[in-house]
Enzyme design. Sequence first.
Site, short mmCIF file in Angstrom:
data_model
loop_
_atom_site.label_atom_id
_atom_site.label_comp_id
_atom_site.label_asym_id
_atom_site.label_seq_id
_atom_site.Cartn_x
_atom_site.Cartn_y
_atom_site.Cartn_z
N ASN A 165 -2.13 1.90 5.70
CA ASN A 165 -1.30 0.78 5.27
C ASN A 165 -1.12 -0.10 6.49
O ASN A 165 -0.79 0.40 7.57
CB ASN A 165 0.05 1.32 4.76
CG ASN A 165 1.03 0.20 4.43
OD1 ASN A 165 0.63 -0.93 4.22
ND2 ASN A 165 2.30 0.54 4.40
N GLY A 166 -1.34 -1.41 6.35
CA GLY A 166 -1.17 -2.29 7.51
C GLY A 166 -2.47 -3.03 7.81
O GLY A 166 -3.36 -3.11 6.97
N GLU A 208 16.46 -18.99 -6.74
CA GLU A 208 16.18 -17.60 -7.12
C GLU A 208 15.74 -17.51 -8.58
O GLU A 208 14.81 -16.76 -8.92
CB GLU A 208 17.44 -16.75 -6.85
CG GLU A 208 17.33 -15.29 -7.25
CD GLU A 208 16.23 -14.51 -6.55
OE1 GLU A 208 15.62 -15.01 -5.59
OE2 GLU A 208 15.98 -13.37 -6.99
N CYS A 210 0.84 -1.19 0.00
CA CYS A 210 0.00 0.00 0.00
C CYS A 210 0.88 1.24 0.00
O CYS A 210 1.83 1.34 0.76
CB CYS A 210 -0.96 0.07 1.17
SG CYS A 210 -2.18 -1.23 1.19
N LYS A 266 5.76 -4.70 -3.57
CA LYS A 266 7.11 -4.54 -3.04
C LYS A 266 6.98 -4.15 -1.57
O LYS A 266 6.02 -3.49 -1.19
CB LYS A 266 7.80 -3.41 -3.82
CG LYS A 266 9.28 -3.34 -3.60
CD LYS A 266 10.00 -3.68 -4.87
CE LYS A 266 11.48 -3.71 -4.68
NZ LYS A 266 12.05 -4.89 -5.34
N LYS A 295 12.17 -15.95 -9.73
CA LYS A 295 12.03 -14.86 -10.71
C LYS A 295 11.06 -15.25 -11.82
O LYS A 295 10.19 -14.48 -12.18
CB LYS A 295 13.38 -14.49 -11.35
CG LYS A 295 14.38 -13.76 -10.49
CD LYS A 295 14.00 -12.35 -10.12
CE LYS A 295 13.22 -12.31 -8.83
NZ LYS A 295 13.89 -12.03 -7.62
N GLU A 327 7.37 -15.49 -10.53
CA GLU A 327 6.68 -14.28 -10.08
C GLU A 327 6.35 -13.32 -11.21
O GLU A 327 5.38 -12.60 -11.13
CB GLU A 327 7.40 -13.57 -8.92
CG GLU A 327 8.67 -12.87 -9.27
CD GLU A 327 9.34 -12.26 -8.04
OE1 GLU A 327 8.65 -11.71 -7.18
OE2 GLU A 327 10.58 -12.32 -7.97
N HIS A 348 15.41 -37.98 -5.74
CA HIS A 348 14.57 -38.29 -4.58
C HIS A 348 13.12 -37.88 -4.79
O HIS A 348 12.37 -37.75 -3.82
CB HIS A 348 15.15 -37.63 -3.33
CG HIS A 348 16.53 -38.12 -3.02
ND1 HIS A 348 16.78 -39.41 -2.60
CD2 HIS A 348 17.75 -37.52 -3.14
CE1 HIS A 348 18.09 -39.59 -2.43
NE2 HIS A 348 18.69 -38.44 -2.76
N TRP A 381 -2.94 -2.63 -1.86
CA TRP A 381 -2.66 -4.05 -2.00
C TRP A 381 -3.59 -4.73 -1.00
O TRP A 381 -3.40 -4.64 0.21
CB TRP A 381 -1.19 -4.33 -1.66
CG TRP A 381 -0.79 -5.75 -1.91
CD1 TRP A 381 -0.41 -6.29 -3.10
CD2 TRP A 381 -0.70 -6.81 -0.96
NE1 TRP A 381 -0.10 -7.62 -2.95
CE2 TRP A 381 -0.26 -7.97 -1.65
CE3 TRP A 381 -0.94 -6.92 0.41
CZ2 TRP A 381 -0.07 -9.19 -1.02
CZ3 TRP A 381 -0.75 -8.13 1.04
CH2 TRP A 381 -0.32 -9.26 0.32
N ARG A 415 4.21 -0.46 -4.72
CA ARG A 415 3.91 -1.01 -3.39
C ARG A 415 2.58 -1.75 -3.36
O ARG A 415 2.29 -2.47 -2.40
CB ARG A 415 3.86 0.12 -2.35
CG ARG A 415 5.17 0.84 -2.17
CD ARG A 415 5.00 1.94 -1.15
NE ARG A 415 4.75 1.41 0.16
CZ ARG A 415 5.67 1.15 1.06
NH1 ARG A 415 6.93 1.40 0.79
NH2 ARG A 415 5.36 0.66 2.23
C1 F6R Z 1 11.11 -11.40 -4.95
C2 F6R Z 1 11.15 -10.41 -3.88
C3 F6R Z 1 10.67 -10.81 -2.54
C4 F6R Z 1 11.45 -10.09 -1.44
C5 F6R Z 1 10.86 -10.38 -0.06
C6 F6R Z 1 11.68 -9.77 1.05
O1 F6R Z 1 11.61 -10.90 -6.14
O2 F6R Z 1 11.52 -9.29 -4.09
O3 F6R Z 1 10.71 -12.19 -2.36
O4 F6R Z 1 12.78 -10.50 -1.49
O5 F6R Z 1 9.55 -9.86 -0.02
O6 F6R Z 1 11.77 -8.39 0.89
P1 F6R Z 1 12.92 -7.56 1.60
O7 F6R Z 1 14.20 -7.95 0.97
O8 F6R Z 1 12.57 -6.12 1.32
O9 F6R Z 1 12.87 -7.90 3.06
#
Ligand code: F6R
Length: 609
Positions: free
Chosen positions: A99-100, A482, A2, A604, A486, A489, A505, A74, A27
């Site tokens: 937000n929250g 990772e 948010c 984010k 990527k 997502e 396994h 969000w 966000r």
């Molecule tokens: C994936 C991604 C998330 C963040 C996770 C932790 O591309 O960005 O998995 O890594 O939400 O976020 P931070 O690093 O800000 O604690």
Amino acid sequence: MCGIVGAVAQRNITPILLEGLRRLEYRGYDSAGIAVLDRGRVGLRRAVGKVAQLEAKLAVDPLNGQLGIAHTRWATHGGVTEANAHPHVSGDRVAVIHNGIIENYEPLKAELQAKGYVFKSETDTEVIAHLVHDNLKQGVGLAEAVREAVRRFTGAYAIVVFDAQAPDRFVVARIASPLVIGLGFGENFVASDVSALLPVTQRFIYMEEGDIAEITREAVYIFGADGHKRERKVHDIAQRPEAAEKGQYRHFMLKEIFEQPEALVATLGGRIANHHVLPESLGPRAAELLGRARNIHIVACGTSYHAGLVAKYWIEELARLPCSVELASEYRYRTVNVPADTLFVTLSQSGETADTLAALRYARHAGYVALLTICNSAQSSMVRESDLVMLTHAGPEIGVASTKAFTTQLLAVLIVAAMLGRYNGLSKEQEAEVVRQLYSAAGTVEKALEMDPAIQKLAELFVEKHHTLFLGRGPMFPVALEGALKLKEISYIHAEGYAAGELKHGPLALIDEDMPVVVVAPNNDLLDKLKSNIQVVRARGGQLFVMADVATGLTDEPGTTVIPMPHADTYIAPIVYTVPLQLLAYHVAVLKGTDVDQPRNLAKSVTVE
Ligand code: F6R
């Protein structure tokens, strides 16, 4: 999670709020809204979808005023509908953005309903609007009405409230969710992060836990939860507004992938002298505290957790210290046994992730030697609450999929591993070798970026796929995790990362001619083992795509495509091999036409649980 922005000025603030929302859209982006005090009345416009949808509404039905708040959502409580979008309004008088999560909203809602308040949304936020309204009816000022309201909340929140009957001010409050006050001349602002306000100011006050602030055009009054006045430092931010813009790139993600060499150089700055890492660059007490550490606990989420998994390999090898790595959402709710002299480490791009922050707070009272945070946001809660800090200087990361934040985290943990090694038997020569490799990281990543056209072509083979496996061994196993994260997502293709030796396994059952298997194969001492794993997949008809150092001797064969990689030294290989995996995910997503920078359902900086 948010985006929040608010303004009080002597000019029309609608364009400022909209620009703030555009900059905060990463966000959360399922709906957006704005409330402006327009000719004495609360003018409200909300729209499902992106900020562009809200702009379109405003173009038809504009708002004009000097006091206002805006929000990009969000969803947590209640579906993605216009009624659930913020701001929420009570009695045509009080407007709120939030937000929250207000965890105890249900009893509060029942209480307010009993008093005659009618709820128009399914959100927890609407209780804030009605509760503040109810408090105002007792004749108190807005700041007092908000203070009384937040006293009753449990949960995490950042809120901004205005009252149509107090047209010269808004009131803000925070617990756990970040808020920053932007200082102008004859105008003041608030936002969830500085990037929203960079076009209007470079002077900021970071609100602390429990702070409540009353903000007018001319002044900012900050109070603690006890009602006593607080002084907070003003920070001048050097960040250029264009650092958070796309420039020549089609997407933020691509820009951020290509910014990696420069981000790695910046992260290395000040950490090394005369072939040695400098523990003191983590803070004045760093040498003493790192020197005492006999165990390491690393806690993080998502991509940052993957950086932690790589760190374990390096710390155990270079410092010979036992190291465990755990997801913050698990760690925070279990009984943790902390051996004597254990160092607690969090990794976080934002420094505000709710689970990681909660883990850090839990760790504060769990008997650790010290709390170290490796973070990309200098003013974040995690940085403020840690004993030792190592900043990654990746610059603002706007794309929801983390890229340069991850590779700079890897560089940072390699430096920390070498620092710990200094107190635990790492020889001067070994340390100098790590330093040499650290210096070579940016240049090798630059070479890996030259693979972009080849990876773009490769991406065409993945677009129609529904699943992909990523394999690696040793520190390349978390790189495989990772790569899978990527791809899933941003392209929505189901992907899994596996340690290559684990395939037999269970996951081997998935292999057939329709299953692409991406393997990361640097020329290291696990190569022969990895080659056997590759044979096993080939024998079952899997489609192999092997990112391989030319020195591995791996070549194209039926069913196997080898993608040549620039030579990367052992320690920096996880950093370098991440790059083609980022590019692969990016190009597949572009070909699929997904929203690369703002993939569905994600946001984010996950500041809620
Ligand atoms: C994936 C991604 C998330 C963040 C996770 C932790 O591309 O960005 O998995 O890594 O939400 O976020 P931070 O690093 O800000 O604690």
